[in-house]
Design a protein around this motif. Sequence first.
Motif, PDB file in Angstrom:
ATOM      1  N   ALA A   7      -0.790   2.588  -7.361  1.00  0.00           N
ATOM      2  CA  ALA A   7      -0.668   1.154  -7.634  1.00  0.00           C
ATOM      3  C   ALA A   7       0.519   0.853  -8.536  1.00  0.00           C
ATOM      4  O   ALA A   7       1.223  -0.152  -8.339  1.00  0.00           O
ATOM      5  CB  ALA A   7      -1.959   0.642  -8.267  1.00  0.00           C
ATOM      6  N   HIS A   8       0.761   1.703  -9.520  1.00  0.00           N
ATOM      7  CA  HIS A   8       1.879   1.473 -10.434  1.00  0.00           C
ATOM      8  C   HIS A   8       3.206   1.473  -9.685  1.00  0.00           C
ATOM      9  O   HIS A   8       4.056   0.600  -9.906  1.00  0.00           O
ATOM     10  CB  HIS A   8       1.892   2.537 -11.533  1.00  0.00           C
ATOM     11  N   GLN A   9       3.383   2.434  -8.794  1.00  0.00           N
ATOM     12  CA  GLN A   9       4.646   2.529  -8.076  1.00  0.00           C
ATOM     13  C   GLN A   9       4.827   1.373  -7.099  1.00  0.00           C
ATOM     14  O   GLN A   9       5.941   0.898  -6.882  1.00  0.00           O
ATOM     15  CB  GLN A   9       4.740   3.875  -7.355  1.00  0.00           C
ATOM     16  N   LEU A  10       3.744   0.932  -6.477  1.00  0.00           N
ATOM     17  CA  LEU A  10       3.848  -0.225  -5.595  1.00  0.00           C
ATOM     18  C   LEU A  10       4.265  -1.454  -6.391  1.00  0.00           C
ATOM     19  O   LEU A  10       5.144  -2.219  -5.964  1.00  0.00           O
ATOM     20  CB  LEU A  10       2.512  -0.469  -4.896  1.00  0.00           C
ATOM     21  N   GLY A  11       3.655  -1.638  -7.558  1.00  0.00           N
ATOM     22  CA  GLY A  11       4.040  -2.758  -8.404  1.00  0.00           C
ATOM     23  C   GLY A  11       5.481  -2.659  -8.860  1.00  0.00           C
ATOM     24  O   GLY A  11       6.196  -3.669  -8.947  1.00  0.00           O
ATOM     25  N   ALA A  94      -5.771  -3.062 -10.633  1.00  0.00           N
ATOM     26  CA  ALA A  94      -6.135  -1.683 -10.300  1.00  0.00           C
ATOM     27  C   ALA A  94      -5.520  -0.725 -11.317  1.00  0.00           C
ATOM     28  O   ALA A  94      -4.414  -0.970 -11.810  1.00  0.00           O
ATOM     29  CB  ALA A  94      -5.651  -1.332  -8.895  1.00  0.00           C
ATOM     30  N   PRO A  95      -6.220   0.354 -11.667  1.00  0.00           N
ATOM     31  CA  PRO A  95      -5.601   1.383 -12.517  1.00  0.00           C
ATOM     32  C   PRO A  95      -4.314   1.890 -11.876  1.00  0.00           C
ATOM     33  O   PRO A  95      -4.231   2.035 -10.651  1.00  0.00           O
ATOM     34  CB  PRO A  95      -6.674   2.480 -12.569  1.00  0.00           C
ATOM     35  N   THR A 103      -1.040  -0.587   5.273  1.00  0.00           N
ATOM     36  CA  THR A 103      -1.212  -0.449   6.719  1.00  0.00           C
ATOM     37  C   THR A 103      -0.832  -1.742   7.426  1.00  0.00           C
ATOM     38  O   THR A 103      -1.365  -2.807   7.101  1.00  0.00           O
ATOM     39  CB  THR A 103      -2.668  -0.105   7.071  1.00  0.00           C
ATOM     40  N   PRO A 104       0.102  -1.687   8.390  1.00  0.00           N
ATOM     41  CA  PRO A 104       0.390  -2.880   9.197  1.00  0.00           C
ATOM     42  C   PRO A 104      -0.649  -3.025  10.303  1.00  0.00           C
ATOM     43  O   PRO A 104      -0.945  -2.070  11.019  1.00  0.00           O
ATOM     44  CB  PRO A 104       1.771  -2.570   9.773  1.00  0.00           C
ATOM     45  N   THR A 113      -7.484  -0.045  -1.633  1.00  0.00           N
ATOM     46  CA  THR A 113      -7.838   0.965  -2.622  1.00  0.00           C
ATOM     47  C   THR A 113      -9.304   1.327  -2.416  1.00  0.00           C
ATOM     48  O   THR A 113      -9.982   0.762  -1.548  1.00  0.00           O
ATOM     49  CB  THR A 113      -7.640   0.457  -4.062  1.00  0.00           C
ATOM     50  N   ALA A 114      -9.805   2.238  -3.237  1.00  0.00           N
ATOM     51  CA  ALA A 114     -11.208   2.635  -3.112  1.00  0.00           C
ATOM     52  C   ALA A 114     -12.149   1.496  -3.460  1.00  0.00           C
ATOM     53  O   ALA A 114     -13.306   1.490  -3.039  1.00  0.00           O
ATOM     54  CB  ALA A 114     -11.484   3.844  -4.011  1.00  0.00           C
TER      55      ALA A 114
END
Length: 366
Positions: A7-11, A94-95, A103-104, A113-114
């Motif tokens: 999540a951090h890298q996506l942000g 999210a953490p 996913t497209p 996420t979970a």
Amino acid sequence: MSVTINAHQLGRLIARTSDHISDDDRTPALHGIRLEADTEYLYAAATDRYTLAAARYRHHSPDNQHNDAEAVVPFARTLPTAALPALREWISAAPGHDPVTVTPTGDRLRFTTANGEINISVNPDAEFVDWRGLLRGVIEQTPDTGSPVPVFPAFDTRLQARWQSADTVVRFRVTGDQQALLVAGEDFLGAQMPCRACHDSDTLTTLDDVCATWDGVLSASPAVTSRAALPVPARSRLEAPSTVGETTEELLRQTLRSTAHMIEADSELFAAHAIAGVTAWAAYRYLDALHTADPHLAAAVVAETAGQLDDGAIGEWAWDAAVAAGYNPQKWMAGLEEALAPQLAPGDRQADEGFKACLKQRAEQN
């Protein structure tokens, strides 16, 4: 095809490119962030015609085996600007270490996420500029050696402020007055167009113009090129290091110092030196791994930790962290008190009683 990153890298991909989105909603192709994935990286790109930014992160894909006949880009979708606030809020909830699967699915881009998911409406047929070709053109620019005057391009400072989210440190390359500025960082490339026309009042169009304007002022001092001319305050021995480089140096120094003293120490100090050396080495390894994975996050963590260390209340920080993690720090300290009680001298016992009172007060607050 789906790809998975934390999540951090996506942000961070969104943060590094969002400043370059066009605010002209009449051009949908530029009014958003382009997410593209190949078998190795997830890319984010944005442009407003004046600046262009592209960031990437190596993803973890469950189906990353592709043959040469398949498309280079398994999926490419443009996230509309209007959807970005909701996506940012969802990511921040999210953490940072949580894996996010992208996913497209038809006219949706699903982030999972979970603990939940968010679906963003996208146009799967929407076109985007050829950001790869544009950046390749900027990289392959040749120096403008035919110009009769030195290269002295003009750039809009309002646009340059957009690079502050690109990376902690970036490199710039300029090859000509009317050629784009190249910006390069860790897994980041960008470009900025120069100003094609200076303001009517701008008379400093060449380096000679600048020299002539400032010569009367600057000639009062000899030219100095060394950084030694700028005073640098010495860091206090008790001040916590606030950069990754300083912290790395301090941890390695502490490891070597503790292990060297451990060899010659008596039995009482041996354990103290051993614990200090092991802790410093472990901290160095963790910091080195974090800096390799995400230099920006490593710098932020080091700076925040330095503030906590200089604050002096690390016992309180540790207590809160233990409680937040689901542990019982009061039980830990009670066990420590019980183990040390027989060894305490009368004066130490009085100090220990005060420490117990602090522990009791802390426990009641929690």
